[in-house]
Design a protein around this motif. Structure first.
Motif, PDB file in Angstrom:
ATOM      1  N   ALA A 196       0.837  -1.204   0.000  1.00 42.65           N
ATOM      2  CA  ALA A 196       0.000   0.000   0.000  1.00 42.65           C
ATOM      3  C   ALA A 196       0.872   1.253   0.000  1.00 42.65           C
ATOM      4  N   LYS A 197       1.979   1.213   0.757  1.00 43.18           N
ATOM      5  CA  LYS A 197       2.856   2.399   0.814  1.00 43.18           C
ATOM      6  C   LYS A 197       3.507   2.655  -0.543  1.00 43.18           C
ATOM      7  N   GLU A 199       2.298   1.758  -3.415  1.00 37.65           N
ATOM      8  CA  GLU A 199       1.237   2.225  -4.329  1.00 37.65           C
ATOM      9  C   GLU A 199       0.926   3.705  -4.087  1.00 37.65           C
ATOM     10  N   GLU A 200       0.897   4.099  -2.818  1.00 37.57           N
ATOM     11  CA  GLU A 200       0.684   5.514  -2.505  1.00 37.57           C
ATOM     12  C   GLU A 200       1.796   6.362  -3.110  1.00 37.57           C
ATOM     13  N   HIS A 203       1.390   6.807  -6.755  1.00 38.77           N
ATOM     14  CA  HIS A 203       0.350   7.818  -7.005  1.00 38.77           C
ATOM     15  C   HIS A 203       0.918   9.240  -6.859  1.00 38.77           C
ATOM     16  N   GLN A 219      -5.424  -6.343  -9.465  1.00 37.51           N
ATOM     17  CA  GLN A 219      -6.025  -5.317  -8.611  1.00 37.51           C
ATOM     18  C   GLN A 219      -5.068  -4.136  -8.461  1.00 37.51           C
ATOM     19  N   ALA A 222      -5.258  -2.094 -11.530  1.00 37.48           N
ATOM     20  CA  ALA A 222      -6.510  -1.336 -11.501  1.00 37.48           C
ATOM     21  C   ALA A 222      -6.400  -0.142 -10.552  1.00 37.48           C
ATOM     22  N   ARG A 223      -5.725  -0.358  -9.417  1.00 37.18           N
ATOM     23  CA  ARG A 223      -5.643   0.708  -8.412  1.00 37.18           C
ATOM     24  C   ARG A 223      -4.702   1.834  -8.817  1.00 37.18           C
ATOM     25  N   VAL A 224      -3.546   1.466  -9.398  1.00 39.58           N
ATOM     26  CA  VAL A 224      -2.509   2.502  -9.537  1.00 39.58           C
ATOM     27  C   VAL A 224      -2.410   3.141 -10.917  1.00 39.58           C
ATOM     28  N   THR A 242      -7.404   2.498 -18.037  1.00 40.96           N
ATOM     29  CA  THR A 242      -7.574   1.405 -17.074  1.00 40.96           C
ATOM     30  C   THR A 242      -9.055   1.151 -16.784  1.00 40.96           C
ATOM     31  N   ASP A 243      -9.847   2.213 -16.703  1.00 38.61           N
ATOM     32  CA  ASP A 243     -11.298   2.054 -16.488  1.00 38.61           C
ATOM     33  C   ASP A 243     -11.891   1.139 -17.556  1.00 38.61           C
ATOM     34  N   PHE A 246     -10.699  -2.660 -17.379  1.00 39.51           N
ATOM     35  CA  PHE A 246     -11.255  -3.467 -16.288  1.00 39.51           C
ATOM     36  C   PHE A 246     -12.785  -3.442 -16.217  1.00 39.51           C
ATOM     37  N   MET A 247     -13.400  -2.453 -16.831  1.00 38.89           N
ATOM     38  CA  MET A 247     -14.862  -2.378 -16.716  1.00 38.89           C
ATOM     39  C   MET A 247     -15.585  -2.798 -17.980  1.00 38.89           C
TER      40      MET A 247
END
Lengths: 263, 220
Positions: A196-197, A199-200, A203, A219, A222-224, A242-243, A246-247
């Motif tokens: 998580a760190k 990935e932050e 960002h 995932q 998708a998140r980053v 990315t939207d 994945f969507m």
């Protein structure tokens, strides 16, 4: 073959332009006719099953594949800031200064935290302590590590946790002021908190750097990421926002892969 | 640790609150149009429904995106689920308000005023206080307030049944007399039913708040 994105993302400037790239290890072709643009100050993720060519492709951007004797570009080209990076007159050391890399397993030098960051500058001939101090602090702050290590800069980097070591490697890559950061599975050896760190951090870093990340963790992609490219058997199957990937991907293979129905 | 994408969750929550407040405003305006025989209020309520519908679509889209890209768990996934369900309830409140406004407008245009033999105002007061409290319970995460709303629905149901009884008996007489009056009685029956439905949606919202806070489905 998909080459451009039809994404709803705002128009951005391509910093890496890949055109019809064919790449092989000896007689085994690893990448087939790959074309894509990678945009400045965005995070682009490469996903796909093992052996699909995503790491090979990533390593083409700073010519890390040069270190493998049988690896060679068969056709096409890669331009970074408009310059064909495979031209004979390109200085590979200079290229790697501009295109930094973070690997799957953190690989700090067996030196102090401070020296890990200062290393790249020292080999460039920068010795002034004030400058080195300033860059070390800037890079550690950028890597969200400063508060954790500011009181033990002279301790060995090998005494840091896995997550801290990986962020130190990111800080070390930043020290030579790259414009692009390549990340090859940067979180695969980290626990969820350390992941998580990082990935932050990704960002935050995209405000100033272009980031290309290879990940097996969908995932995480998708998140980053802002854009995602799906590779299969050396081919770029789909590349889009990315939207969209994945969507509502356009390609059936992409749909099968991201929904876990692949294979 | 707060992640950068948790802000997106906060935006979904804010949109849901905005949508709820809007639905309550439209509903109350429609009710006032009826109770005060105010054609202007009824007609204003008629055109305010679109924003609510648009917000429902936005919340749905944001929720699907969040589920797909962010992999929410625990209270985060409950919030997403509640956002989807609650936005549907709120959209229905908007529709019922629209229906009240449309029928009120029709009555007032033909008759200039509404003869009010039944407890519409009283029903409306309870239904909209339930809705307001459900919104407050959601904003403040007030479990006790949410629980208190659920039982208030029965009084609205009772009033609606009484209204129906009164109006339908008048209707029997009117059918023998004048078609216009019968039409008004039927419209008031529907208005009463719309308010009863608004109270049902407020009760649903309260139950969704309870689920959000506890993870358990409320069994009334």
């Amino acid at each position: 073959m998909v080459t451009k994105t039809n994404s709803s993302l705002k128009e951005c400037t391509p910093i890496i332009e890949v055109s019809e790239l064919d790449f092989a290890y000896g007689s085994t072709q690893a990448l087939f006719n790959v074309s894509m643009d990678i945009y400045e100050k965005q995070v682009t993720a490469f996903i796909g099953p093992s052996g699909c060519g995503k790491s090979t492709f990533l390593r083409c951007f700073n010519r890390m594949n040069d270190l493998i004797e049988v690896a060679h570009t068969k056709g096409g080209n890669i331009k970074i800031n408009g310059v064909d990076i495979n031209k004979p007159d390109v200085d590979v050391i200079e290229l790697r200064k501009h295109v930094g890399m973070v690997f799957q397993k953190s690989n700090p030098f067996p030196k102090s935290i401070y020296d890990n960051i200062a290393y790249g500058l020292r080999i460039q001939g920068i010795k002034k302590k004030e400058i080195l101090d300033q860059v070390v602090e800037e890079c550690l702050r950028s890597a969200a590590l400063w508060d954790e290590v500011k009181d033990r800069l002279q301790e060995s980097a090998l005494g840091m946790s896995g997550g801290q070591q990986q962020r130190l490697c990111i800080a070390r890559a930043l020290a030579v002021k790259p414009r692009i950061l390549l990340m090859d599975e940067p979180c695969s050896a980290l626990d969820p908190v350390a992941t998580a760190k990082v990935e932050e951090l990704i960002h935050e870093l995209k405000k100033n750097y272009t980031i290309v990340i290879v990940t097996h963790n969908m995932q995480q992609a998708a998140r980053v990421s802002d854009r995602t490219a799906f590779f299969y058997l050396g081919k770029l199957i789909e590349y889009d926002a990315t939207d969209t990937i994945f969507m509502n991907p356009n390609n059936e293979q992409t749909e099968a892969y991201v929904s876990g129905r692949f294979g | 640790m707060q992640r950068y994408f948790h802000e997106e969750l906060e935006q979904i929550r804010s949109k849901l609150i905005r949508m709820s407040e809007k639905a309550r405003e439209v509903g109350q305006l429609a009710l006032e149009g009826f109770v005060e025989c105010d054609l202007k209020k009824a007609e204003r309520a008629l055109v305010m429904d679109d924003e609510i519908d648009a917000l429902e679509v936005e919340i749905d889209r944001d929720a699907v995106r969040y589920i797909t890209l962010r992999g929410p768990v625990s209270s985060d996934v409950r919030l997403i689920l509640v956002a989807i369900k609650a936005s549907h309830d709120i959209e229905r409140v908007g529709d019922e308000a629209h229906s009240i406004a449309k029928r009120t407008s029709s009555i007032l245009r033909r008759e200039g005023k509404v003869f009010q033999p039944v407890a519409i105002a009283e029903m409306g007061e309870i239904a909209f206080s339930m809705l307001g409290d459900a919104i407050t319970a959601f904003i403040e995460g007030d479990l006790e307030l949410a629980r208190s709303i659920v039982h208030r629905d029965s009084e609205v149901n009772r009033l609606n049944r009484e209204n129906y009884k009164t109006l339908s008996s008048e209707l029997d007489g009117d059918l023998d007399n004048e078609l216009g009056e019968a039409s008004t009685q039927i419209k008031i029956i529907f208005i009463s039913k719309s308010i009863e439905r608004i109270a049902d949606h407020a009760k649903n919202l309260a139950e969704e708040v309870i689920y959000l806070q506890t993870g358990d489905y409320y069994n009334s």
